[in-house]
Design an enzyme around this catalytic site. Structure first.
Site, PDB file in Angstrom:
ATOM      1  N   GLY A  43      48.043  74.604  13.878  1.00  0.00           N
ATOM      2  CA  GLY A  43      47.016  75.405  13.223  1.00  0.00           C
ATOM      3  C   GLY A  43      45.702  75.337  13.969  1.00  0.00           C
ATOM      4  O   GLY A  43      44.807  74.563  13.587  1.00  0.00           O
ATOM      5  N   GLU A  58      49.870  67.846  28.331  1.00  0.00           N
ATOM      6  CA  GLU A  58      50.923  68.657  28.945  1.00  0.00           C
ATOM      7  C   GLU A  58      50.322  69.654  29.936  1.00  0.00           C
ATOM      8  O   GLU A  58      50.765  70.778  30.054  1.00  0.00           O
ATOM      9  CB  GLU A  58      51.714  69.395  27.862  1.00  0.00           C
ATOM     10  CG  GLU A  58      52.606  68.486  27.039  1.00  0.00           C
ATOM     11  CD  GLU A  58      53.653  67.764  27.862  1.00  0.00           C
ATOM     12  OE1 GLU A  58      54.280  68.401  28.726  1.00  0.00           O
ATOM     13  OE2 GLU A  58      53.834  66.553  27.667  1.00  0.00           O
TER      14      GLU A  58
END
Length: 410
Positions: free
Chosen positions: A143, A260
């Protein structure tokens, strides 16, 4: 089964390792490949080959298989049930699984929020949330984006007001991938306003079955349902579901994004799509191999192949930089920019090849059928879905701004 092309083999030498380590890594690559080819269900691999949308069922079912083999979390430390692999092994694992047409793991859980929990979460939070992620029992969504707060995420307005041992959340999130299938959301909310708009942002873990939380589908231009609007109307979230300190989540969000930062270094999906595009173009023009259009498509494929070679070499060098603790600079932005553009380029080549034949058979919005017998239609849908590649995960415009700032200064 050796799936690497001659182009891939030429790039193997980029990895900076000793002979003994190189042999060890190659043995690991073979182990991963053998496991993928024997344990990944044929229907899952076929769904990947057919460019089908993968959801909760596909990702979690594959996750349970990997977990049973001890490979549930390639990027986690061993103490939390992960593999404890070094960065090179993690890259080999991701690359080889993609080469073998295996589905992605539930990345929102394993690759995004889990590292944040491991770094900033409490003992109770880790004990509660990490094991179900590993076992493939709980699906997560993110979110973050809101209307008016996409690339400029610090402008988010969804509020959380503390009342005793709970936060009361009101506001809206948008473009929430997989919210309609998720059990949990990790969300950024505003708990106060400071001198900077990055101040006063808090991270909460929100059950998707909370009273007052509503998910509404967004049908994207490809006709499928993957993203959603999420509305919060006095949603009550325990303070125990807060990650870290109140108002300090901008740092946690940056940690999540940087964790990442080299996802684009895995170019196996690009190589796989390149091979499919080449085969499809040859098949489409098998009866007219001398046409000028076919020659132009082949030229574009060769150009894309050369660029993929460059991106893969860049990614390998970046991995070695991390291993040897050398600064990365803006290489992650370069890789993200080039990789997303190349995906769109291959999508465009595929559409240009089949478009004249399938453009009139685009399925209606809301029709989730697989178009059995409509060979080629998947390229049209892939092209439409691929328009988002240069937006999500940091838009190309944002990446270019970062590169310009690095090159020319603020």
């Amino acid at each position: 089964m050796k799936l690497l092309t001659s182009m891939e083999r030429r790039l193997e030498s980029v990895m900076d390792t000793s002979d003994s380590l190189a042999i060890d890594y190659e043995a690991f690559r073979n182990e991963v490949r053998d496991f993928a080819m024997t344990h990944c269900p044929a229907e899952l691999r076929q769904a990947v080959v057919g460019l089908k949308k993968l959801g909760r069922h596909e990702m979690l079912s594959w996750q349970t298989i990997l977990y049973a083999n001890g490979w549930g979390a390639p990027n986690w430390p061993k103490e939390y049930g992960g593999t404890g692999w070094d960065l090179r092994r993690r890259h080999i694992f991701d690359e080889t699984m993609a080469e073998c047409d295996c589905p992605t793991q539930p990345y929102q859980a394993l690759r995004h929020i889990a590292p944040v929990l491991i770094e900033f979460g409490t003992h109770d939070q880790k004990a509660l949330y990490l094991p179900p992620m590993l076992r493939g029992e709980v699906h997560w969504c993110q979110g973050y984006s809101e209307p008016g707060a996409g690339s400029d995420l610090a402008s988010l307005k969804t509020s959380a007001v503390r009342e005793g041992d709970e936060y009361v959340v009101n506001g809206q999130k948008i473009w929430t991938t997989g919210a309609h299938e998720a059990d949990m959301m990790y969300a950024l909310v505003r708990t106060s306003r400071g001198t900077r708009k990055q101040d006063g942002i808090t991270m909460l873990l929100i059950p998707m079955n909370s009273a007052g939380l509503t998910v509404r589908p967004i049908r994207t231009i490809d006709g499928l349902h993957n993203v959603n609007e999420v509305f919060f109307d006095n949603v009550r979230v325990p303070v125990a579901n807060r990650i870290g300190e109140e108002g300090k989540a901008w740092a946690y969000g940056k940690f999540l994004l940087s964790h990442e930062r080299l996802g684009g270094a895995n170019v196996a999906p690009l190589i796989r799509l390149l091979a499919r595009t080449r085969r499809m173009v040859a098949e489409e023009y098998r009866d007219e191999p001398g046409s000028s259009h076919y020659a132009d498509l082949v030229r574009r494929i060769l150009h894309a192949e050369a660029e993929i070679q460059g991106v893969r070499a860049l990614g390998r060098h970046a991995i070695e930089d991390i291993v040897h603790k050398r600064p990365l600079g803006t290489v992650s932005s370069v890789i993200k920019l080039l990789s997303s553009n190349l995906m769109q380029t291959l999508d465009e080549i595929g559409l240009d090849a089949v478009g004249r034949r399938v453009a009139g058979r685009f399925r209606a919005v809301g029709d989730e059928r697989t178009n059995a017998g409509e060979q080629g239609v998947e390229w049209l849908h892939n092209f439409l879905h691929g328009r988002a590649r240069t937006i999500y995960g940091g838009s190309s415009e944002v990446q270019k701004n970062l590169l310009a700032k690095s090159l020319f200064g603020a």
